[in-house]
Scaffold this motif. Sequence first.
Motif, PDB file in Angstrom:
ATOM      1  N   ARG A  39       0.853  -1.202   0.000  1.00  0.00           N
ATOM      2  CA  ARG A  39       0.000   0.000   0.000  1.00  0.00           C
ATOM      3  C   ARG A  39       0.879   1.238   0.000  1.00  0.00           C
ATOM      4  O   ARG A  39       2.017   1.206   0.466  1.00  0.00           O
ATOM      5  CB  ARG A  39      -0.894   0.013   1.242  1.00  0.00           C
ATOM      6  CG  ARG A  39      -1.785  -1.198   1.377  1.00  0.00           C
ATOM      7  CD  ARG A  39      -2.749  -0.988   2.526  1.00  0.00           C
ATOM      8  NE  ARG A  39      -3.754  -0.012   2.180  1.00  0.00           N
ATOM      9  CZ  ARG A  39      -5.008  -0.320   1.855  1.00  0.00           C
ATOM     10  NH1 ARG A  39      -5.385  -1.570   1.846  1.00  0.00           N
ATOM     11  NH2 ARG A  39      -5.878   0.613   1.547  1.00  0.00           N
ATOM     12  N   VAL A  40       0.322   2.322  -0.504  1.00  0.00           N
ATOM     13  CA  VAL A  40       1.115   3.542  -0.592  1.00  0.00           C
ATOM     14  C   VAL A  40       0.200   4.739  -0.304  1.00  0.00           C
ATOM     15  O   VAL A  40      -0.992   4.706  -0.639  1.00  0.00           O
ATOM     16  CB  VAL A  40       1.772   3.618  -1.991  1.00  0.00           C
ATOM     17  CG1 VAL A  40       0.767   3.581  -3.099  1.00  0.00           C
ATOM     18  CG2 VAL A  40       2.650   4.848  -2.137  1.00  0.00           C
ATOM     19  N   THR A  41       0.768   5.781   0.335  1.00  0.00           N
ATOM     20  CA  THR A  41      -0.095   6.920   0.668  1.00  0.00           C
ATOM     21  C   THR A  41      -0.379   7.758  -0.584  1.00  0.00           C
ATOM     22  O   THR A  41       0.467   7.853  -1.475  1.00  0.00           O
ATOM     23  CB  THR A  41       0.549   7.836   1.732  1.00  0.00           C
ATOM     24  OG1 THR A  41       1.748   8.371   1.208  1.00  0.00           O
ATOM     25  CG2 THR A  41       0.826   7.108   3.021  1.00  0.00           C
ATOM     26  N   TYR A  42      -1.549   8.360  -0.598  1.00  0.00           N
ATOM     27  CA  TYR A  42      -1.938   9.181  -1.759  1.00  0.00           C
ATOM     28  C   TYR A  42      -0.951  10.321  -1.951  1.00  0.00           C
ATOM     29  O   TYR A  42      -0.533  10.618  -3.057  1.00  0.00           O
ATOM     30  CB  TYR A  42      -3.343   9.757  -1.565  1.00  0.00           C
ATOM     31  CG  TYR A  42      -4.432   8.725  -1.688  1.00  0.00           C
ATOM     32  CD1 TYR A  42      -4.744   8.164  -2.930  1.00  0.00           C
ATOM     33  CD2 TYR A  42      -5.151   8.312  -0.567  1.00  0.00           C
ATOM     34  CE1 TYR A  42      -5.742   7.210  -3.051  1.00  0.00           C
ATOM     35  CE2 TYR A  42      -6.148   7.355  -0.682  1.00  0.00           C
ATOM     36  CZ  TYR A  42      -6.439   6.810  -1.925  1.00  0.00           C
ATOM     37  OH  TYR A  42      -7.408   5.869  -2.037  1.00  0.00           O
ATOM     38  N   ARG A  43      -0.560  10.971  -0.840  1.00  0.00           N
ATOM     39  CA  ARG A  43       0.289  12.159  -0.975  1.00  0.00           C
ATOM     40  C   ARG A  43       1.669  11.817  -1.541  1.00  0.00           C
ATOM     41  O   ARG A  43       2.250  12.598  -2.271  1.00  0.00           O
ATOM     42  CB  ARG A  43       0.448  12.844   0.378  1.00  0.00           C
ATOM     43  CG  ARG A  43      -0.718  13.745   0.658  1.00  0.00           C
ATOM     44  CD  ARG A  43      -0.370  14.705   1.765  1.00  0.00           C
ATOM     45  NE  ARG A  43      -1.529  14.895   2.615  1.00  0.00           N
ATOM     46  CZ  ARG A  43      -1.519  15.565   3.737  1.00  0.00           C
ATOM     47  NH1 ARG A  43      -0.399  16.095   4.181  1.00  0.00           N
ATOM     48  NH2 ARG A  43      -2.609  15.707   4.445  1.00  0.00           N
TER      49      ARG A  43
END
Length: 413
Positions: A39-43
Amino acid sequence: MEKLSEWWRKLTWTFAPSSKVEATKAVTKNFILHWFPARVTYRSMSWSYSWWLGTVSFSLFLILTITGIILMFLYIPSVERAYWTIKDLQHAVSFGWFLRNMHRWAAHLMVFFVTLHMVRVFFTGAFKNGGNPDANRPVNWAVGMFLLVFTLLLSYTGYLLPWDQLALWAITIGANIAKSVPIMGNYLHFLLAGGTQIDQNTLIRFYALHVIVLPALLLVLVSYHMWRVRKDGGLAVSEQYKMQAKKEGKRLVPDDYTTFAIPALIRRAFLVFLISLGAVMLLSLISNAPLEEPADPSWTPNPAKAPWYFLWLQELLAITTIRTPWFTINGGFVGGVVIPGILFLWGLIVPFIDKSPDEATGVWFHPSRKLQNWTFGIIMLILAFLTIFAMYFRGPSWNIYWPWAWPPIPHLF
Ligand code: HEM
């Protein structure tokens, strides 16, 4: 028909996970994709935060490795043959000129983009941990400092290989800087040149450094660098979510601020690679890599300039060389060794002495980091100014000229 669409889906890889488990497994079960987090953060994925400059640098490194391996089949590291193998590449080998141009352009662009990536990391305070006890971004910054030096050296060692006038004299300048180090100077020069002169021994040393030693070092360090980004919990901007949730007394729900790396992150990374490749190919089509006359140690071009990324160093060396009837300052040592050495050491320790608050982590130009940003910005501006000055305002005997009175050497790249 179903089989055909299944086959097409596999070929085009239009992978859209149908569940969270499937999305996670897609990353963890694949050898290459395993490099990415599930998973990866949107920002951290946004274009405007990192500008994806690290990925651009990595893409250029990949392009260099592939074009470099093909070039190795065609190039001969001998002072009698090297120049002529490059001439053959330019004029006889099918698409040899294109291959050489791609390698040359990717090398220059990599120096430029790695520097830009460092500037972005500094101005976003991305070497800070933001209160995350598991992160160690200062170490990753220090690793980055070595990556920058190895990138410069990789480009520089490649500069000698065509064995033309440009190469010979640019390397001579570097070797002379090594010579000006007190006490060890002659020894260092001997080590670098493989003797007292720039000749076959130097060529084979630079060749070994260029095709084996430096790429291997870079590969190991880059792998560690990327692994650290993951270990540190993603890009520094991700800490912002965690701090915000903590402030609001919320338990973090990953779905709120993250998405699956597949397909969102992978798709962007691939797009960045394609754009980098496209830019290198376009530049290679419209601008040829330089090749001057064969190297001639008996004829010194005047002025003899270093490649553009070392011009600031050459200029620094010139302005710190001071001779008066009372005292002499050895510019080769002060400008060529002491000042760059101090800059490098400051670069290594700067994240450890930056005491700005956690909120300044992963934020462009945070007000609490004004002093740090100004200091770094001014240093970078001075280096850029010295480079431009040396490129456009220096002529024969390193005297000052207007660019129209003594135009810059067209082959600096
Ligand atoms: C061969 C050169 C380099 C490569 C291939 C590389 C690659 C990357 C990549 C892919 C990332 C992920 C974020 C992004 O794309 O911006 C990253 C992050 C990072 N890099 Fe580099 N890098 C290189 C050189 C450097 C240098 C010269 C520095 C600093 C001196 C540096 C410091 C960092 C730090 C601190 C992060 C974490 C940033 C954050 O958390 O936002 N890197 N690097």
